[in-house]
Each structure stands twice: as C-alpha cells, then as structure tokens.
Motif scaffolding. Structure first.
Motif, PDB file in Angstrom:
ATOM      1  N   ILE A   1      49.641  47.351  28.491  1.00 22.77           N
ATOM      2  CA  ILE A   1      50.201  47.321  29.383  1.00 22.77           C
ATOM      3  C   ILE A   1      50.536  45.642  28.985  1.00 22.77           C
ATOM      4  O   ILE A   1      49.308  44.800  28.449  1.00 22.77           O
ATOM      5  CB  ILE A   1      49.279  47.481  30.429  1.00 22.77           C
ATOM      6  CG1 ILE A   1      49.676  48.666  30.685  1.00 22.77           C
ATOM      7  CG2 ILE A   1      49.620  47.056  31.277  1.00 22.77           C
ATOM      8  CD1 ILE A   1      48.629  49.574  31.989  1.00 22.77           C
ATOM      9  N   GLN A   2      51.470  44.947  29.781  1.00 24.39           N
ATOM     10  CA  GLN A   2      51.548  43.845  29.276  1.00 24.39           C
ATOM     11  C   GLN A   2      51.842  43.299  30.603  1.00 24.39           C
ATOM     12  O   GLN A   2      51.636  41.561  30.245  1.00 24.39           O
ATOM     13  CB  GLN A   2      52.846  43.514  28.984  1.00 24.39           C
ATOM     14  CG  GLN A   2      52.910  43.548  26.695  1.00 24.39           C
ATOM     15  CD  GLN A   2      53.810  43.937  26.344  1.00 24.39           C
ATOM     16  OE1 GLN A   2      54.767  42.859  26.323  1.00 24.39           O
ATOM     17  NE2 GLN A   2      54.342  44.578  25.000  1.00 24.39           N
ATOM     18  N   GLY A   3      51.680  43.581  32.115  1.00 23.86           N
ATOM     19  CA  GLY A   3      51.703  43.251  32.227  1.00 23.86           C
ATOM     20  C   GLY A   3      50.855  42.984  33.059  1.00 23.86           C
ATOM     21  O   GLY A   3      50.146  43.672  33.620  1.00 23.86           O
ATOM     22  N   GLU A   4      51.154  42.417  34.454  1.00 22.95           N
ATOM     23  CA  GLU A   4      49.653  41.629  35.755  1.00 22.95           C
ATOM     24  C   GLU A   4      49.590  42.928  36.318  1.00 22.95           C
ATOM     25  O   GLU A   4      49.798  43.268  36.908  1.00 22.95           O
ATOM     26  CB  GLU A   4      49.901  40.692  36.033  1.00 22.95           C
ATOM     27  CG  GLU A   4      48.602  40.214  37.117  1.00 22.95           C
ATOM     28  CD  GLU A   4      48.668  39.075  37.372  1.00 22.95           C
ATOM     29  OE1 GLU A   4      48.080  38.251  38.512  1.00 22.95           O
ATOM     30  OE2 GLU A   4      49.854  38.407  37.536  1.00 22.95           O
ATOM     31  N   VAL A   5      48.112  42.954  36.509  1.00 20.76           N
ATOM     32  CA  VAL A   5      47.600  44.553  37.232  1.00 20.76           C
ATOM     33  C   VAL A   5      46.689  43.677  38.256  1.00 20.76           C
ATOM     34  O   VAL A   5      45.774  42.790  38.176  1.00 20.76           O
ATOM     35  CB  VAL A   5      46.950  44.955  36.066  1.00 20.76           C
ATOM     36  CG1 VAL A   5      46.010  46.435  36.724  1.00 20.76           C
ATOM     37  CG2 VAL A   5      47.600  45.138  34.427  1.00 20.76           C
ATOM     38  N   LEU A   6      46.831  44.771  39.164  1.00 24.37           N
ATOM     39  CA  LEU A   6      46.513  44.194  40.777  1.00 24.37           C
ATOM     40  C   LEU A   6      45.906  46.268  41.142  1.00 24.37           C
ATOM     41  O   LEU A   6      46.761  47.035  40.885  1.00 24.37           O
ATOM     42  CB  LEU A   6      46.659  44.095  41.938  1.00 24.37           C
ATOM     43  CG  LEU A   6      45.677  44.054  43.420  1.00 24.37           C
ATOM     44  CD1 LEU A   6      44.520  43.274  42.936  1.00 24.37           C
ATOM     45  CD2 LEU A   6      46.532  43.711  44.295  1.00 24.37           C
TER      46      LEU A   6
ATOM     47  N   ALA B   1      39.693  53.450  32.244  1.00 22.01           N
ATOM     48  CA  ALA B   1      41.003  52.963  31.782  1.00 22.01           C
ATOM     49  C   ALA B   1      41.343  51.332  32.084  1.00 22.01           C
ATOM     50  O   ALA B   1      41.898  50.644  31.331  1.00 22.01           O
ATOM     51  CB  ALA B   1      42.322  53.875  32.805  1.00 22.01           C
ATOM     52  N   TYR B   2      40.214  50.993  33.261  1.00 23.47           N
ATOM     53  CA  TYR B   2      40.590  49.499  33.582  1.00 23.47           C
ATOM     54  C   TYR B   2      40.471  48.197  32.856  1.00 23.47           C
ATOM     55  O   TYR B   2      40.678  47.812  32.175  1.00 23.47           O
ATOM     56  CB  TYR B   2      39.804  49.125  34.547  1.00 23.47           C
ATOM     57  CG  TYR B   2      39.534  47.925  35.751  1.00 23.47           C
ATOM     58  CD1 TYR B   2      41.219  47.252  35.770  1.00 23.47           C
ATOM     59  CD2 TYR B   2      38.872  46.791  35.257  1.00 23.47           C
ATOM     60  CE1 TYR B   2      41.565  45.721  36.722  1.00 23.47           C
ATOM     61  CE2 TYR B   2      39.270  45.175  35.616  1.00 23.47           C
ATOM     62  CZ  TYR B   2      40.272  44.925  36.321  1.00 23.47           C
ATOM     63  OH  TYR B   2      40.043  43.368  36.706  1.00 23.47           O
ATOM     64  N   ASN B   3      39.029  48.894  32.240  1.00 22.76           N
ATOM     65  CA  ASN B   3      38.710  47.998  30.990  1.00 22.76           C
ATOM     66  C   ASN B   3      39.402  47.692  29.627  1.00 22.76           C
ATOM     67  O   ASN B   3      38.721  46.786  28.696  1.00 22.76           O
ATOM     68  CB  ASN B   3      36.851  48.489  30.848  1.00 22.76           C
ATOM     69  CG  ASN B   3      36.367  48.581  32.091  1.00 22.76           C
ATOM     70  OD1 ASN B   3      36.307  47.611  32.728  1.00 22.76           O
ATOM     71  ND2 ASN B   3      34.767  49.274  32.195  1.00 22.76           N
ATOM     72  N   LYS B   4      40.131  48.918  29.509  1.00 25.85           N
ATOM     73  CA  LYS B   4      41.119  49.071  28.454  1.00 25.85           C
ATOM     74  C   LYS B   4      42.513  47.840  28.377  1.00 25.85           C
ATOM     75  O   LYS B   4      42.932  47.576  27.455  1.00 25.85           O
ATOM     76  CB  LYS B   4      41.053  50.225  28.259  1.00 25.85           C
ATOM     77  CG  LYS B   4      39.364  51.225  27.451  1.00 25.85           C
ATOM     78  CD  LYS B   4      40.126  52.253  26.495  1.00 25.85           C
ATOM     79  CE  LYS B   4      39.239  52.901  25.823  1.00 25.85           C
ATOM     80  NZ  LYS B   4      38.304  53.195  26.472  1.00 25.85           N
ATOM     81  N   ILE B   5      42.702  47.852  29.584  1.00 29.12           N
ATOM     82  CA  ILE B   5      43.704  46.799  29.928  1.00 29.12           C
ATOM     83  C   ILE B   5      43.256  45.373  29.514  1.00 29.12           C
ATOM     84  O   ILE B   5      42.659  44.747  29.716  1.00 29.12           O
ATOM     85  CB  ILE B   5      43.440  46.422  30.993  1.00 29.12           C
ATOM     86  CG1 ILE B   5      44.450  48.130  31.920  1.00 29.12           C
ATOM     87  CG2 ILE B   5      45.135  45.866  32.142  1.00 29.12           C
ATOM     88  CD1 ILE B   5      44.458  48.343  33.089  1.00 29.12           C
ATOM     89  N   LYS B   6      44.119  44.661  28.382  1.00 26.55           N
ATOM     90  CA  LYS B   6      43.996  43.513  27.813  1.00 26.55           C
ATOM     91  C   LYS B   6      45.369  42.323  28.471  1.00 26.55           C
ATOM     92  O   LYS B   6      44.571  40.916  28.348  1.00 26.55           O
ATOM     93  CB  LYS B   6      45.011  43.502  26.318  1.00 26.55           C
ATOM     94  CG  LYS B   6      43.510  44.514  25.419  1.00 26.55           C
ATOM     95  CD  LYS B   6      43.716  44.850  24.055  1.00 26.55           C
ATOM     96  CE  LYS B   6      43.184  46.303  22.897  1.00 26.55           C
ATOM     97  NZ  LYS B   6      43.500  46.079  21.985  1.00 26.55           N
ATOM     98  N   ALA B   7      45.832  43.167  29.389  1.00 34.40           N
ATOM     99  CA  ALA B   7      46.230  42.117  30.272  1.00 34.40           C
ATOM    100  C   ALA B   7      45.938  41.312  31.254  1.00 34.40           C
ATOM    101  O   ALA B   7      44.704  42.056  31.770  1.00 34.40           O
ATOM    102  CB  ALA B   7      47.919  42.652  30.984  1.00 34.40           C
ATOM    103  N   ASP B   8      46.117  39.681  31.670  1.00 31.85           N
ATOM    104  CA  ASP B   8      46.075  39.751  33.307  1.00 31.85           C
ATOM    105  C   ASP B   8      45.294  40.776  34.315  1.00 31.85           C
ATOM    106  O   ASP B   8      46.270  41.407  34.354  1.00 31.85           O
ATOM    107  CB  ASP B   8      46.801  39.212  33.930  1.00 31.85           C
ATOM    108  CG  ASP B   8      46.792  37.420  33.018  1.00 31.85           C
ATOM    109  OD1 ASP B   8      45.713  37.413  32.208  1.00 31.85           O
ATOM    110  OD2 ASP B   8      47.676  36.950  33.099  1.00 31.85           O
TER     111      ASP B   8
ATOM    112  N   ASN C   1      43.010  43.212  38.006  1.00 31.43           N
ATOM    113  CA  ASN C   1      42.094  42.049  39.081  1.00 31.43           C
ATOM    114  C   ASN C   1      41.521  43.911  39.244  1.00 31.43           C
ATOM    115  O   ASN C   1      42.314  44.376  39.467  1.00 31.43           O
ATOM    116  CB  ASN C   1      42.042  40.876  39.619  1.00 31.43           C
ATOM    117  CG  ASN C   1      42.744  39.383  39.491  1.00 31.43           C
ATOM    118  OD1 ASN C   1      40.810  39.461  39.464  1.00 31.43           O
ATOM    119  ND2 ASN C   1      43.689  39.014  39.325  1.00 31.43           N
ATOM    120  N   LEU C   2      40.734  43.399  39.960  1.00 31.48           N
ATOM    121  CA  LEU C   2      40.031  45.062  40.297  1.00 31.48           C
ATOM    122  C   LEU C   2      39.414  44.792  42.094  1.00 31.48           C
ATOM    123  O   LEU C   2      39.051  43.754  41.894  1.00 31.48           O
ATOM    124  CB  LEU C   2      39.127  45.298  39.803  1.00 31.48           C
ATOM    125  CG  LEU C   2      38.408  47.357  40.249  1.00 31.48           C
ATOM    126  CD1 LEU C   2      39.664  48.078  40.022  1.00 31.48           C
ATOM    127  CD2 LEU C   2      37.214  47.241  39.396  1.00 31.48           C
TER     128      LEU C   2
END
Length: 319
Positions: A261-266, A284-291, A293-294
């Motif tokens: 993933i390259q996009g920003e995640v909420l 899954a969340y912890n593997k996201i390298k992009a910006d 927030n949880l």
C-alpha cells in the motif's frame, strides 16, 4: 475492558502467524499481468433509480476468467470536470447495497463505484470451474486446486480492476481516488490499494481475510470463518495437510499484501471483535509502511463503530 485477544501493547507489534508462500510476490505479479490482459468491455446502463443532483448507472465489466462483474456507479451532475472518486466494497455474502448509501459522497462531488463480489449477494458472476469442494464458503474455494484457482484471488483482482476503470473515467481525477469498506469490505479495501497502488486514501474497518492460522488457533473458526473448520473436518480431519492449507491461504491473506500500500490509511478496529479477532487485524495494520492512523474502540466488536463513518468521510474528503 474484557480481554478476548492479546493486550494492546502486544497487538501494536504483532505481525501475524499465517505462513507467507515463498513465491508470493511472483504469484501476484502473474495475477496482475493476467488482469491487465483482460478486455474489460465496460458497459454503463442508466439505473431506474435517479436523483436530481447525480446520475446513477449499472456498471458491468469483464474480470479474470471471463466473469461479468457488476458495480453501482453514481456520478455527480454538477461536479468539477475532473473530480475525486471512491470505490466501495461490502461485507461477506452481501452486495453493493442501496443507491441512497452512495449519495452523501456524490453530494460532496465524488463519483462512487460500489462493487458486488462475484458469486455473493449481488449481480456479479461466479464462473466456477475449480477442482474440489465448493461447499459453504469462498475462502476455501480452490484449496484443492492450483493456487491460481483460489476464488479470492479473482475477487482481489476485481477490486483493482474496478479501481483502474474508475481512474480511466474522463470525469474522474486518477490522482484523487480512495477506497473504503468494512469486514470483507475492509479486506478488499486493503487488497485494492495493494494491487492498485494509485489509491491515495483508504478507510478499512475491521478487515476480514487476515491471519487465518491465528483465527484457527484462537478457536474462532466460526461465524464468517466457519468454513475453515468445516473444510478441515470434511477434507483433512487429522490435519495432515495443515501446513499446506494455511500456506496456500497465505496467497489471499491481506496481511501479506498490506506492505504494498502506498496511499494514506485510516483504519478502525474494535478490541472486542470475536468475528475478525483484533490480532488478525493488527497483523495487517502493522505491515502497512505508508502513512497510517488507527482508531481503536475498546468495548466494541464486529458492529457499528460510533463516529467512525464521520471520521472516514472527513479523511476521504481531503482527496
């Protein structure tokens, strides 16, 4: 707070149990090449449902394997020439929902594309054709066949193909496309943004289809994951194929796609979720390298999360 999973401090660093196949990246590069070789034959038909400030269309396209995939398409009438868009994905066994659900984003000047997953509760085709069981579930569809026959491989590709179709619409700005969904829709939001990295913002809610082995070990292979237990009981009652089965499921485990993933995640998670256990979502969340927030809801499970729809809309409105 009742503890149904790991303590929060452990969740924040947990990175999953399910095996990742050695050829995972090659598998998905081959899959994307197959998708890109398909002529989508996009068809738009005006819907019977219409409103004064938007145009509503039934959209059909051809996905991998020749299946015709359906999506609702809502286009604002008075938006700027190149405006943002949202692709939406529904929960397991459901469909794209009512037209009215899309109109708040259309009123904000967004085009909205909402897909029916093939073979579930809507109008998209499931062309079938796999060896082995097709009983009670799409997670296990294709487990006794070549990994390319896993049904969720095709569904993940459908999400990326729809996003690409949205970006190709002359009225849509391809640099301002987002994705959203809950449960299965949350998983498909992550898969879509991983396979179509031009997705700029994504708002998944308690994503499904993550860390299957962890689900099994927590004795939560029930509800949405019940087909895992059913598959073992009927087709591998002594678990002699356990490693093989979980490794094959690793091809369609969203935690293995998340790093793309390259996009920003909420993202939103309920810590009392017994349908999609929190640890599987954190994997899954912890593997996201992009910006990213949880938003954490300590007392909530797999249910409506108060205020998150508003937060997601404000987040996506920045497109």
């Amino acid at each position: 707070m009742p503890l149904i999973d790991m303590p929060l401090e452990k969740l924040m660093t947990y990175e999953g149990r399910n095996p990742r196949p050695d050829d995972f990246d090659a598998y998905w590069e081959r899959a994307l090449a197959e998708m890109k070789a398909v002529d989508p034959q996009v068809e738009l038909r005006p819907s019977e449902f219409q409103v004064p400030y938007a145009e509503c269309f039934d959209l059909y396209f051809t996905g991998v394997g020749g299946a015709r995939i359906y999506a609702k398409y809502v286009r604002p009438k008075h938006a700027e020439a190149k405006h943002p868009a949202i692709v939406q994905f529904h929960g397991y066994s459901g469909n794209s929902g009512d037209w009215a659900d899309k109109l708040s984003y259309a009123a904000m000047g967004f085009s909205v594309f909402s897909m029916d997953c093939r073979g579930q509760g809507g109008f998209s085709e499931d062309v079938g054709g796999v060896k082995g069981t097709t009983l009670r579930g799409h997670i296990v569809r294709g487990l006794d066949d070549h990994p390319d026959q896993l049904l969720f491989r095709a569904i993940f590709l459908d999400t990326a193909q729809l996003a690409g179709i949205a970006m190709s619409m002359p009225e849509v700005d391809p640099d301002r496309v987002g994705a959203m969904g809950g449960s299965q829709g949350g998983a498909l939001t992550i898969a879509c943004a991983a396979l179509e990295p031009r997705i700029k913002r994504l708002a998944p809610v308690y994503p499904f289809l993550s860390d299957y082995q962890r689900v099994w070990e927590m004795d939560l292979a029930k509800d949405a994951y019940a087909e895992l237990k059913d598959f073992f009981r009927r087709h591998d009652p002594q678990h002699k194929r356990e490693q093989e089965i979980f490794t094959k499921l690793g091809y369609v485990d969203i935690q293995n796609l998340a790093e793309r993933i390259q996009g920003e995640v909420l993202m939103a998670v309920g810590l009392a979720d017994t349908v999609c256990p929190p640890s599987t979502q954190f994997a899954a969340y912890n593997k996201i390298k992009a910006d990213k927030n949880l938003e954490i809801y300590p007392d909530f499970g797999h249910e409506g999360l108060p205020g998150f729809n508003d937060k997601a809309m404000q987040f996506l409105s920045k497109l």
